[in-house]
Design a protein around this motif. Structure first.
Motif, PDB file in Angstrom:
ATOM      1  N   ARG A 217      22.245 -47.286  46.094  1.00  0.00           N
ATOM      2  CA  ARG A 217      22.199 -48.378  47.074  1.00  0.00           C
ATOM      3  C   ARG A 217      23.607 -48.795  47.500  1.00  0.00           C
ATOM      4  NH1 ARG A 217      17.154 -51.246  47.043  1.00  0.00           N
ATOM      5  NH2 ARG A 217      15.766 -50.518  45.385  1.00  0.00           N
ATOM      6  N   LEU A 218      23.704 -49.277  48.726  1.00  0.00           N
ATOM      7  CA  LEU A 218      24.934 -49.864  49.240  1.00  0.00           C
ATOM      8  C   LEU A 218      24.586 -51.233  49.800  1.00  0.00           C
ATOM      9  CD1 LEU A 218      27.963 -49.494  49.843  1.00  0.00           C
ATOM     10  CD2 LEU A 218      27.323 -48.584  52.085  1.00  0.00           C
ATOM     11  N   HIS A 219      25.205 -52.279  49.251  1.00  0.00           N
ATOM     12  CA  HIS A 219      24.871 -53.658  49.612  1.00  0.00           C
ATOM     13  C   HIS A 219      23.382 -53.937  49.442  1.00  0.00           C
ATOM     14  CE1 HIS A 219      28.921 -54.306  51.050  1.00  0.00           C
ATOM     15  NE2 HIS A 219      28.830 -53.274  51.861  1.00  0.00           N
ATOM     16  N   GLY A 220      22.796 -53.333  48.409  1.00  0.00           N
ATOM     17  CA  GLY A 220      21.396 -53.557  48.102  1.00  0.00           C
ATOM     18  C   GLY A 220      20.412 -52.732  48.902  1.00  0.00           C
ATOM     19  N   VAL A 221      20.898 -51.993  49.894  1.00  0.00           N
ATOM     20  CA  VAL A 221      20.032 -51.191  50.756  1.00  0.00           C
ATOM     21  C   VAL A 221      20.016 -49.754  50.247  1.00  0.00           C
ATOM     22  CG1 VAL A 221      19.616 -50.356  53.094  1.00  0.00           C
ATOM     23  CG2 VAL A 221      20.561 -52.654  52.727  1.00  0.00           C
ATOM     24  N   PRO A 222      18.821 -49.156  50.041  1.00  0.00           N
ATOM     25  CA  PRO A 222      18.761 -47.780  49.532  1.00  0.00           C
ATOM     26  C   PRO A 222      19.547 -46.817  50.410  1.00  0.00           C
ATOM     27  CG  PRO A 222      16.590 -48.789  49.453  1.00  0.00           C
ATOM     28  CD  PRO A 222      17.470 -49.744  50.209  1.00  0.00           C
ATOM     29  N   LEU A 223      20.296 -45.937  49.751  1.00  0.00           N
ATOM     30  CA  LEU A 223      21.044 -44.906  50.466  1.00  0.00           C
ATOM     31  C   LEU A 223      20.108 -43.743  50.784  1.00  0.00           C
ATOM     32  CD1 LEU A 223      24.343 -44.795  48.373  1.00  0.00           C
ATOM     33  CD2 LEU A 223      24.172 -45.413  50.777  1.00  0.00           C
ATOM     34  N   GLY A 224      19.900 -43.479  52.045  1.00  0.00           N
ATOM     35  CA  GLY A 224      19.098 -42.339  52.451  1.00  0.00           C
ATOM     36  C   GLY A 224      19.927 -41.071  52.447  1.00  0.00           C
ATOM     37  N   ARG A 225      19.294 -39.960  52.778  1.00  0.00           N
ATOM     38  CA  ARG A 225      19.979 -38.672  52.785  1.00  0.00           C
ATOM     39  C   ARG A 225      21.211 -38.690  53.691  1.00  0.00           C
ATOM     40  NH1 ARG A 225      18.992 -33.293  51.702  1.00  0.00           N
ATOM     41  NH2 ARG A 225      17.061 -33.888  50.679  1.00  0.00           N
ATOM     42  N   ARG A 226      21.115 -39.374  54.802  1.00  0.00           N
ATOM     43  CA  ARG A 226      22.217 -39.380  55.770  1.00  0.00           C
ATOM     44  C   ARG A 226      23.427 -40.152  55.254  1.00  0.00           C
ATOM     45  NH1 ARG A 226      21.896 -41.918  61.926  1.00  0.00           N
ATOM     46  NH2 ARG A 226      24.089 -41.542  62.472  1.00  0.00           N
ATOM     47  N   HIS A 227      23.180 -41.263  54.515  1.00  0.00           N
ATOM     48  CA  HIS A 227      24.284 -42.131  54.124  1.00  0.00           C
ATOM     49  C   HIS A 227      24.727 -41.951  52.674  1.00  0.00           C
ATOM     50  CE1 HIS A 227      22.450 -44.360  57.573  1.00  0.00           C
ATOM     51  NE2 HIS A 227      23.727 -44.438  57.911  1.00  0.00           N
ATOM     52  N   ARG A 228      23.990 -41.151  51.902  1.00  0.00           N
ATOM     53  CA  ARG A 228      24.352 -40.965  50.500  1.00  0.00           C
ATOM     54  C   ARG A 228      25.743 -40.354  50.325  1.00  0.00           C
ATOM     55  NH1 ARG A 228      19.776 -38.807  49.037  1.00  0.00           N
ATOM     56  NH2 ARG A 228      18.835 -40.864  48.878  1.00  0.00           N
ATOM     57  N   PRO A 229      26.187 -39.469  51.223  1.00  0.00           N
ATOM     58  CA  PRO A 229      27.544 -38.914  51.068  1.00  0.00           C
ATOM     59  C   PRO A 229      28.661 -39.952  51.143  1.00  0.00           C
ATOM     60  CG  PRO A 229      26.218 -37.485  52.464  1.00  0.00           C
ATOM     61  CD  PRO A 229      25.413 -38.738  52.256  1.00  0.00           C
ATOM     62  N   ILE A 230      28.353 -41.204  51.529  1.00  0.00           N
ATOM     63  CA  ILE A 230      29.387 -42.247  51.530  1.00  0.00           C
ATOM     64  C   ILE A 230      30.012 -42.376  50.148  1.00  0.00           C
ATOM     65  CG2 ILE A 230      29.763 -44.753  51.693  1.00  0.00           C
ATOM     66  CD1 ILE A 230      27.690 -44.821  53.932  1.00  0.00           C
ATOM     67  N   ALA A 231      29.177 -42.218  49.130  1.00  0.00           N
ATOM     68  CA  ALA A 231      29.657 -42.353  47.755  1.00  0.00           C
ATOM     69  C   ALA A 231      30.344 -41.093  47.256  1.00  0.00           C
ATOM     70  CB  ALA A 231      28.494 -42.695  46.829  1.00  0.00           C
ATOM     71  N   ALA A 232      30.165 -39.991  47.955  1.00  0.00           N
ATOM     72  CA  ALA A 232      30.633 -38.702  47.461  1.00  0.00           C
ATOM     73  C   ALA A 232      32.094 -38.442  47.824  1.00  0.00           C
ATOM     74  CB  ALA A 232      29.747 -37.583  48.023  1.00  0.00           C
ATOM     75  N   TRP A 233      32.752 -37.742  46.937  1.00  0.00           N
ATOM     76  CA  TRP A 233      34.114 -37.262  47.188  1.00  0.00           C
ATOM     77  C   TRP A 233      34.069 -35.753  47.030  1.00  0.00           C
ATOM     78  CZ3 TRP A 233      38.024 -35.037  43.962  1.00  0.00           C
ATOM     79  CH2 TRP A 233      39.286 -34.983  44.568  1.00  0.00           C
ATOM     80  N   ILE A 234      34.114 -35.048  48.158  1.00  0.00           N
ATOM     81  CA  ILE A 234      33.762 -33.632  48.170  1.00  0.00           C
ATOM     82  C   ILE A 234      34.976 -32.747  48.421  1.00  0.00           C
ATOM     83  CG2 ILE A 234      32.304 -31.885  49.270  1.00  0.00           C
ATOM     84  CD1 ILE A 234      30.429 -34.161  50.078  1.00  0.00           C
TER      85      ILE A 234
END
Length: 266
Positions: free
Chosen positions: A187-204
């Motif tokens: 989650r980001l700000h309490g909102v579930p991270l969907g497939r599109r926004h989950r890479p926000i947390a990723a460092w690739i």
């Protein structure tokens, strides 16, 4: 403006805390005044707080030793997630030793740095990891060998489990316990991270560290789940490839379960 203030306050917290904790950790390593992970755990928690990470734990680290923890890998923040909750040591790629803040933190917790491209040194590196496990350190192996985007699990590399085989072949242990662990940013700000926004947390891959750090500091309020699975015993007759596939399967199951039913933010 609010994001700039958040970044400033977070950096102030990290700098001020590090000025106190770094000398204490050096003192601890030289004198044994505290367990090696005592100060480190406080430091990890401080950095996790500065980043706005809210960590939800399911299960627990195995008490069995020697222990190799096989985890998925999404970001450099995985180190803070694990290090803030359990007493573990890390296995990391060699270039991390020169990263700002992360490199210093890694050296102060006796991280084993491995050069995966240099096959000649792989035996010595595996031997060091085996020795550390035999001495009671729970060693964390990011078994994908790289970071993913949080949506898909990369194949676990069987060669990275060589330390378990070496610990047994060198007579350091009759068996090594390997525990699957899943790290899932939900989650980001309490909102579930969907497939599109989950890479926000990723460092690739070769992404620069500082821009990613800036994004995380600006956003904050990122929920992450830490799942501990049941360990298995790896013995003389165990097959590394089969073990890698089993660990990959169990971690994938935990990742999918966390994504399907993420814990509520709090």
């Amino acid at each position: 403006m609010i994001k700039k203030i958040r970044i400033f306050l977070a950096l102030c917290l990290v700098v001020a805390g590090s000025l106190v904790l770094v000398p204490l950790q050096v003192l601890s390593m030289r004198t044994g005044l505290w367990p090696e992970t005592f100060i480190l755990k406080i430091w990890h928690r401080m950095i996790a707080r500065a980043l706005g990470l809210r960590i939800h734990v399911r299960g627990e680290l195995s008490s069995q030793r020697p222990l190799l923890v096989a985890s998925n890998h999404i970001s450099w923040t995985d180190i803070m997630v694990l290090g803030s909750k359990v007493d573990v040591k890390f296995i990391a790629r060699a270039d991390m030793a020169n990263w700002p803040m992360i490199g210093m933190l890694s050296k102060l917790q006796r991280t084993v740095f491995i050069e995966r491209e240099r096959k000649r040194s792989s035996g010595d590196q595996a031997s060091e990891i085996a020795s550390r496990m035999a001495n009671g350190d729970a060693m964390v192996l990011f078994a994908e060998g790289s970071t993913g985007d949080g949506n898909l699990l990369l194949p676990f590399k069987s060669t990275l489990f060589g330390a378990a085989s070496m610990a047994i072949s060198e007579g350091a242990a009759q068996e090594v316990f390997i525990q699957p662990v899943a790290i899932v940013y939900t989650r980001l700000h309490g909102v579930p991270l969907g497939r599109r926004h989950r890479p926000i947390a990723a460092w690739i891959g070769d992404e620069d560290l500082m821009p990613h750090l800036k994004v995380l500091l600006a956003e904050g309020a990122l929920d992450v789940e830490l799942h501990f699975g049941e360990p298995i015993a790896f013995s003389k007759g165990s097959n590394r490839k089969e073990t890698a596939r089993l660990m990959e399967s169990r971690v994938r199951e935990m990742v999918q379960a966390a994504l399907a039913e993420p814990r509520p933010s709090r």
